[in-house]
Design an enzyme around this catalytic site. Sequence first.
Site, short mmCIF file in Angstrom:
data_model
loop_
_atom_site.label_atom_id
_atom_site.label_comp_id
_atom_site.label_asym_id
_atom_site.label_seq_id
_atom_site.Cartn_x
_atom_site.Cartn_y
_atom_site.Cartn_z
N LYS B 187 0.84 -1.19 0.00
CA LYS B 187 0.00 0.00 0.00
C LYS B 187 0.88 1.24 0.00
CE LYS B 187 -1.78 2.59 3.25
NZ LYS B 187 -1.72 3.95 2.68
N GLY B 239 7.11 4.51 8.24
CA GLY B 239 6.25 5.66 8.43
C GLY B 239 6.40 6.24 9.81
N SER B 240 5.32 6.83 10.31
CA SER B 240 5.42 7.53 11.59
C SER B 240 5.47 6.55 12.76
CB SER B 240 4.24 8.47 11.76
OG SER B 240 3.07 7.73 12.02
N THR B 241 6.07 7.00 13.84
CA THR B 241 6.18 6.17 15.03
C THR B 241 4.80 5.85 15.59
OG1 THR B 241 8.40 6.95 15.54
CG2 THR B 241 7.09 6.13 17.39
N GLY B 244 3.30 3.16 13.57
CA GLY B 244 4.10 1.96 13.82
C GLY B 244 3.70 1.28 15.12
N GLU B 261 10.20 0.73 10.38
CA GLU B 261 11.21 1.77 10.15
C GLU B 261 10.49 3.08 10.37
OE1 GLU B 261 12.97 4.50 8.98
OE2 GLU B 261 13.05 3.83 6.89
N CYS B 295 13.24 10.53 7.25
CA CYS B 295 13.20 10.04 8.62
C CYS B 295 14.57 10.06 9.27
CB CYS B 295 12.61 8.64 8.65
SG CYS B 295 13.38 7.53 7.48
N GLU B 392 10.04 14.94 16.11
CA GLU B 392 10.33 14.92 14.69
C GLU B 392 9.42 15.91 13.98
OE1 GLU B 392 9.25 11.42 12.40
OE2 GLU B 392 11.15 11.54 11.34
#
Lengths: 326, 485
Positions: B187, B239-241, B244, B261, B295, B392
């Site tokens: 995706k 992607g974003s934490t 995740g 990641e 990132c 971030e």
Amino acid sequence: MSASTTSAPRAGSYVDASSNADLRGWLHGLPPVDQVGLEARAAALGTRSIKTTSKAWAIDTAISMIDLTTLEGADTPGKVRNLCAKARVPDRSDSSTPRVAAVCVYNDMVGVAREALGDSGIHIAAVTTAFPSGRASLAVKLADTQDAVSAGADEIDMVIDRGAFLSGDYRTVFDQIVAVKKICASNPDRPDAHLKVILETGELATYDNVRRASHLAMLAGADFIKTSTGKISPAATLPVVLLMLEAVRDWRDATGTMIGVKPAGGIRTTKDAIKHLVTVNETAGPDWLSPQWFRFGASSLLTDLLMQRHKLSTGAYAGSDYISED
Amino acid sequence: MPTGFEYAPAPESPAVVDIASSYGLFIGGDFVDPSDGASFKTLNPATGEALSDVSEGSAADVDAAVRAARRAYDRVWGPMSGAERGKYLFRIARILQERAREFAVLETLDNGKPIKESRDVDIPLAAAHFFYHAGWADKLEYAGLGNAGKPAPLGVIGQVIPWNFPLLMLSWKIAPALAAGNTVVLKPAETTPLTALLFAQVCQQADLPPGVVNIVTGAGETGHALSSHPDIDKIAFTGSTDVGKQIARSVAGTRKRLTLELGGKGANIVYDDAALDQAVEGIVSGIYFNQGHVCCAGSRLLVQESIADDVIARLKRRLGTLRVGDPMDKNTDVGAINSAEQLARITALVEAGEAEGATRWSPPCDLPDRGYWFAPTVFTNVSQAHRVAQEEIFGPVLSVLTFRTPAEAVAKANNTPYGLSAGIWSDKGSRVLWTADRLRAGVVWANSFNKFDPTSPFGGYKESGYGREGGRHGLEAYVAAGSED
């Protein structure tokens, strides 16, 4: 080194040059150069896409920055006169073509050039100090320079003593530049001859050495720092010119004094010249985009610039047969 | 004629790429309509104009894609020899190179990144990842991955990728998965789906067996349907934490494997003996490359106090030469922010930085009046307590902190919930190695920043995720290796 431009101490008070140890301490305290990073930055600057109006401006500016050069053992008065004629009228078919900045010849041809150029305003640069090797006594180097100044050269291109530099004897290099500079200012009939100090970067071997030699020359009173004699390969490379532009930029920040930069040798195409102008613009800044502060030492570059100029104005390549050879 | 050196515009032509008015989902080797007909628009962030209608994949569509992937895995791709799989991967790599210009233009239109970066970085690296992993396909037994020298594929892999490097992240995910013998359902991010859909056409062009690669477009719901699908063997997410963590929770307790990641707040340490002009270039590429949508960006500059004024002065002067604007112009250095949503997030964090007392600075630059833009920004007088030093931002915003000793540099660099990347600038090799040994970061660059290579593993510590991508370590995440299987 302070980045402030508000105060402008003269170079003399900026660094103590009274001993070789002082000079060494200062030169080796300059920020180091990372070879990979420097070359990557030069390559990136070389990819700027310059089109149409910008290109036309760049070509005319590059022409006006040329020190049209002949430095051959076989140079004759006739050859030098031809070169001067081309300097005055680079393109007989288009009177809007700018003139070059100077002609650059050996010392003994200065008189011929002076006569041929008359009051055209084109400068006469002479290579002195036992060019290109610099291997002569200081007395001979000074006499060589005195000859050129007396014959009417208003720009002196001297070479540094690379042997002294590489052996760590910075004081000798410094003293010789100071002595030559003094002669440049000695002629009562003319304004001070501009002093261009040739570092012969191809023999200095490392970028750190190029940075140190640049600062040493500026401290000693150079008006210009110049890459090469054109007799040693590699001559002017874009990373070296980038590095020297950083040096003059830092020098102005530290002292308030502007110093010129002259790449010489190996710049033959318009594309190359434009890469250099981009590097000037983005490194030292637009203040340096003038013949007063940036020069190209070249013999064949002018021909390609004129061909590209034709191409822009007519839309077609005429070829080098339509540009005078010299 | 311009006075001075005002570079004339040098726009790349958009004519090299055909963008369809709408796209279906790529399932089982064909483009199919989404089951409930839902779609959304993808925009050109540099102008705000719609580029195309893209299908919104539902749970039913995800299920169809997973079934197609399972079929392809069982019947064709799993049983196929590594050498044969390698041929397909080489073919894909070559097609990516042949169509590089088309991909670069499309990536820039859809993402907003400068054409010089999509052309010189994203697309060549994407092709390099396929070439590199093609070489591994028939040599997995020699990769030292365990399982008695016979690493086996995992099965069907669900992959969810971000919008900052759309094609490159696709290649990081798909190339190793396929090389190891898995099939995938991927995706792409909802704001940047177009190069993935063009990649689907490349799969067709390469005669890749149907179902080996499936691409289901959509937003968070689609991603959730994929990560929670019961017949997925592994999830790989970049992607974003926050997302995740959600995925980690949904996968916990299942047999699914997971690699993540996630975000970062990379420290870029400049010692007083560094090559300053090159360090400044590294700081610039560390945070302003790809608009800071990276990132592993070096978003926290840690500079030794004795040279801080000098470095900041050099940095500010350098930022004055950055060209911000039309990403399709070959001379543009900083392009558009990817979406209105991201622009709002950056703006909010920067306002928080000002409110907390950090000093904000940007070079004078005219931003286009349509599209999403944010000027390159530097915060000085930042302390570790500030949000701009901890969170971030994922935009062109640099926070500058200072340190006095190497130990303090290391302590500050590690004082973050993240641990993805770091940079060290010093002329002294022993100091570089001493520092690198102590940094808790997946990648440490010495006298460089943001350098990528398919042979080099990439991944994080702490909240930057787990697992590695690239190199032999990255392959490990796509095979059943060791005594456990």
